[in-house]
Design an enzyme around this catalytic site. Sequence first.
Site, PDB file in Angstrom:
ATOM      1  N   GLU A 108       0.815  -1.217   0.000  1.00 55.17           N
ATOM      2  CA  GLU A 108       0.000   0.000   0.000  1.00 55.17           C
ATOM      3  C   GLU A 108       0.849   1.267   0.000  1.00 55.17           C
ATOM      4  OE1 GLU A 108      -3.698   1.976   2.535  1.00 55.17           O
ATOM      5  OE2 GLU A 108      -2.606   0.266   3.344  1.00 55.17           O
ATOM      6  N   ASP A 109       1.977   1.244   0.710  1.00 50.64           N
ATOM      7  CA  ASP A 109       2.727   2.488   0.938  1.00 50.64           C
ATOM      8  C   ASP A 109       4.085   2.551   0.258  1.00 50.64           C
ATOM      9  OD1 ASP A 109       0.696   3.502   2.542  1.00 50.64           O
ATOM     10  OD2 ASP A 109       1.473   2.510   4.328  1.00 50.64           O
TER      11      ASP A 109
END
Length: 696
Positions: free
Chosen positions: A76-77
């Site tokens: 996600e990051d």
Amino acid sequence: MLRQYELVERVISYDPDADVAALNRAYVYTVQKHGSQKRASGDPYFSHPVEVAGLMTDLQLDQETIMTALLHDTVEDTLATIEDIEENFGPDVARLVDGVTKLSKIEAMPDNERAAENLRKFLLAMSEDIRVLLVKLGDRLHNMRTLHFIKSPEKRLRIARETMDIYAPLAERVGMYEYMREMQLLAFEQIEPEAYRTITGRLEQIRQQDGGQVDAIALAIKQALAEAGLKVEVSGREKHPYSIWKKMAERHVSFEQVTDIFAFRVITESDSDCYRALGVLHSTWQFIPGRFKDYISTPKSNGYRSLHTSLIYENSMRVEVQIRTGDMHQTNEFGLAAHWAYKQGDTPDGQVGWLRDLIEIVDASHDAEELLEHTRLAIYQDRIFAFTPKGALHQLPKGSTPVDFAFAVHTDLGAQTVGAKINGRHMPLRTVLNNGDVVEIIKGKSPEPQLSWLAFVVTGKARASIRRAVRLKERDEVASIGRMLFDEIVTRVPAKIGKKATRDAVKRLDLEDEDELMYLIGSGRIDDRAVMEALVPGCTADLEVPIDWSRQERVISIRGLTPGVGFQLAECCHPVPGDRIVGLRLPGKRVEVHAIDCIELASGIDADWLDLSWGKQSIGAVGRLRVTLYDRPGTLAEMAGIFAQNLANVKTLLHVQKEHPFSGYEVDLEVQDLAHLTRILSALRASDAIAQAERI
């Protein structure tokens, strides 16, 4: 933050066969991928997944779960992909990381982006492995521990509410009470800061003034049990601040009135010792009736087992005592996670059945404010999950109907419900929903919950809302009918009636106000003569003859139909002006107009539903009554007399029952409107000749 070797040593301590190289690679991978990213606290971002992994080692979870915790934010990051995770760490870890990632993404999605089909697929995949949820709970717990570093008060409040409404109940549902209590405490601090400061401050005062009282009570309990030959461990503490706050709110009491501030835990060696300890405590101190619960013989659905009782200690102090074995305590504090310890190897068979249902409530709070206000999360063992057409998920008890669903979405939607489509097909409102159904609520223009819904709704919110609305609606409707009848009564009084005369009449009748008078008139609890006499004492000898409306032309008009479309009033329910009505449009036939609570609507008729209303000039529809007379001479004549007095035209009279001492009739009456029909029913019910009168 845990160092690399410290994390690995933790895993090795309970799983000597763990793949150290894989754990080291996962640690290095997350550090490299997150690189120079920072958290709100200023710490390196990779400190978060490392701490989450540490929480998982506290639960002694398997190696794959630890690696998932380390990697859960990389997709996600960072620039990492699921394919990268699978290539480096295998398909199982990739699947778990993907599940946690999808959950995080869905949390952030606005409602209109939630596709129902994608959401279903996610939930089904998620429910196949509870470890995804365990990592997510660890992720949320660590985020709550660092929540105070976030500068935006609005963001802190949103996260705290989401935690209180979703993640704390989820932790409870899987039996992870340690996680639940800490999440609640941290969220409570943000949501109710003043209450948090007040309660924690008072607890600190108690602690300072305690003088060792908690330790003294714990020692007394241990000594009493030791004298009975029981080997136990006893610990005492103040109640959880959020638990105290809940009791204050639920009982509407002050802090001083919460009597059981202290709680004690007794750990025994066996199940039988739990019951022996209970007997000793109850014979040593007075127990409080109604406060004993046996969760050993009947465990909670999340596996929680313990005996709970409350005792009156010296000086009338109330204390709560929990009695359990060491194994029970481990399971009670860490719940389902305890079964995922490496030595267990798998989820217990008894837990598998509800895992699929359990995960689905994660998405229930797509709008935390609305959830908090209208559908506060309640988690039950047997639940079903239904979707709105836009994909928003709602959790309901088994046996729920579209009406329950509508009230779960929003109170106003429940009140306006006139029909429902289940998976695209019109179905009766009493239809029981199945897991995964897509429910579309058809709503009318005004809120009018129906009393008949109480026969099939199952949720507490729906039942309470319906009862409240029906009570208000019935009183308002009866008072409205009474006002119309009052206006008609006034025309027969030989004087001009103004506000003063009405106020004087209320006083003469010893009533509270004008509304009560109108309600009594509408409900038939006061007759016309008494009202006229109260308005103008001595006037009842000079009565004017009311207008015979039945001599007027019969006209029925319906609003909501396309011009030129024919209609017919349904014979099954005989709607009359004033009823809430819907139309069924059948191919090649005229629109059938039904009362909203018609039983035929529950037969699953596959037709288009139309929200209809009566035209202003509608007059002279046929209503059907079932009247049960006492079977004696003159009763039939008295019933006919009531119809005549109320200017109702009898269309048909059918004798349907003769069972001494009763005789039953079905009567079709041509009436002006619902108010006219209600007045006739009131007159029938007031007659000594009639045992029962109701509308069919």
